[in-house]
Design a protein around this motif. Structure first.
Motif, short mmCIF file in Angstrom:
data_model
loop_
_atom_site.label_atom_id
_atom_site.label_comp_id
_atom_site.label_asym_id
_atom_site.label_seq_id
_atom_site.Cartn_x
_atom_site.Cartn_y
_atom_site.Cartn_z
N LYS A 125 0.85 -1.21 0.00
CA LYS A 125 0.00 0.00 0.00
C LYS A 125 0.87 1.25 0.00
O LYS A 125 0.40 2.35 -0.23
CB LYS A 125 -0.89 0.01 1.24
N THR A 126 2.16 1.06 0.31
CA THR A 126 3.07 2.21 0.40
C THR A 126 3.90 2.31 -0.88
O THR A 126 3.92 1.39 -1.69
CB THR A 126 4.03 2.04 1.59
N ARG A 127 4.60 3.44 -0.99
CA ARG A 127 5.50 3.64 -2.12
C ARG A 127 6.63 4.54 -1.64
O ARG A 127 6.38 5.49 -0.89
CB ARG A 127 4.71 4.31 -3.24
N GLU A 128 7.87 4.23 -2.02
CA GLU A 128 8.99 5.05 -1.58
C GLU A 128 8.87 6.46 -2.16
O GLU A 128 8.44 6.63 -3.30
CB GLU A 128 10.32 4.41 -2.04
N ARG A 129 9.27 7.44 -1.33
CA ARG A 129 9.27 8.82 -1.82
C ARG A 129 10.49 9.02 -2.69
O ARG A 129 11.62 8.98 -2.19
CB ARG A 129 9.39 9.79 -0.63
N SER A 190 7.87 -0.08 -3.66
CA SER A 190 7.68 -0.08 -2.20
C SER A 190 8.74 -0.96 -1.56
O SER A 190 9.22 -1.92 -2.17
CB SER A 190 6.29 -0.64 -1.88
#
Ligand code: FE2
Length: 214
Positions: A125-129, A190
């Motif tokens: 659900k996340t993604r690296e900035r 992610s």
């Protein structure tokens, strides 16, 4: 040889039947499958690329047993949808995919299978900035029209405009398609792994499958 029967009016030629479906009651099975895949991943660091090594659907494990039933039911429905009303037998050949940050799978199809599919167990659900192109679609899967170039002269509202079909997977989703369709798995951006189970439906051959052709 007699001339073929003909049909008056509109005829849709060369269809490509694709299934995308969210399965009910998947959460418990997903936990079981995830535990099994993580165990296998610890034992073999090349788990995903050694894809024929684990004979996943011969494992007797609650999550895999649930998924085997779901896949078989989906294949039965697929044949029914195609209008195939005689007995067809197959085996499921499956393998886990663990895609970590940056992992992707370049365009390919699945030779020597009749149908292919994927079941999604865990989707980040996340993604690296970080700075990326605006059109990246991390973790998605794209399927390509098997008739190259049919979009070349497409005009608005005809059915040939888009030469690709992209799905943003979620846990509990199953996809099933003819094995000749080329597809591409977009990079995972992610730090959480993306875990899926890919499978091939390999027919146990019978001469009953030979088409009646003139
Ligand atoms: Fe694939």
């Amino acid at each position: 040889m007699t001339a073929p029967e003909w049909q008056d009016g509109f005829v849709n030629l060369w269809p490509t039947t694709f299934v995308q479906r969210k399965l009910a009651g998947h959460a418990e099975a997903d936990r079981e499958i995830q535990n099994l895949v993580r165990e296998m991943d610890r034992a073999n660091r090349d788990l995903t690329t050694d894809y024929l090594e684990p004979d996943l659907f011969n494992v007797d494990q609650p999550g895999i047993n649930w998924l085997r039933t779901q896949i078989n039911d989906t294949v039965v429905e697929y044949f029914r949808y195609l209008g195939i009303d005689y007995a067809v037998n197959w085996t499921i050949q499956g393998w886990p995919n663990v895609n970590r940050f940056g992992d992707y799978h370049d365009t390919h199809n699945h030779p020597r299978a009749y149908l292919s599919g994927t079941y999604y167990v865990k989707v980040p659900k996340t993604r690296e900035r970080q700075k990326n192109r605006g059109d990246v679609r991390p973790g998605c899967i794209t399927f390509y029209d098997p008739r190259p170039g049919v979009n070349m002269n497409a005009i608005k509202d005809d059915p040939y405009v888009d030469p690709e079909h992209t799905v943003s997977p979620e846990p509990g989703m199953i996809l099933l398609w003819p094995a000749f369709i080329n597809h591409f798995v977009h990079p995972n951006l992610s730090k959480e792994p993306r875990i899926s189970i890919s499978f091939n439906i390999v027919l146990k051959w019978s001469d009953d499958y030979l088409p009646e052709q003139t």
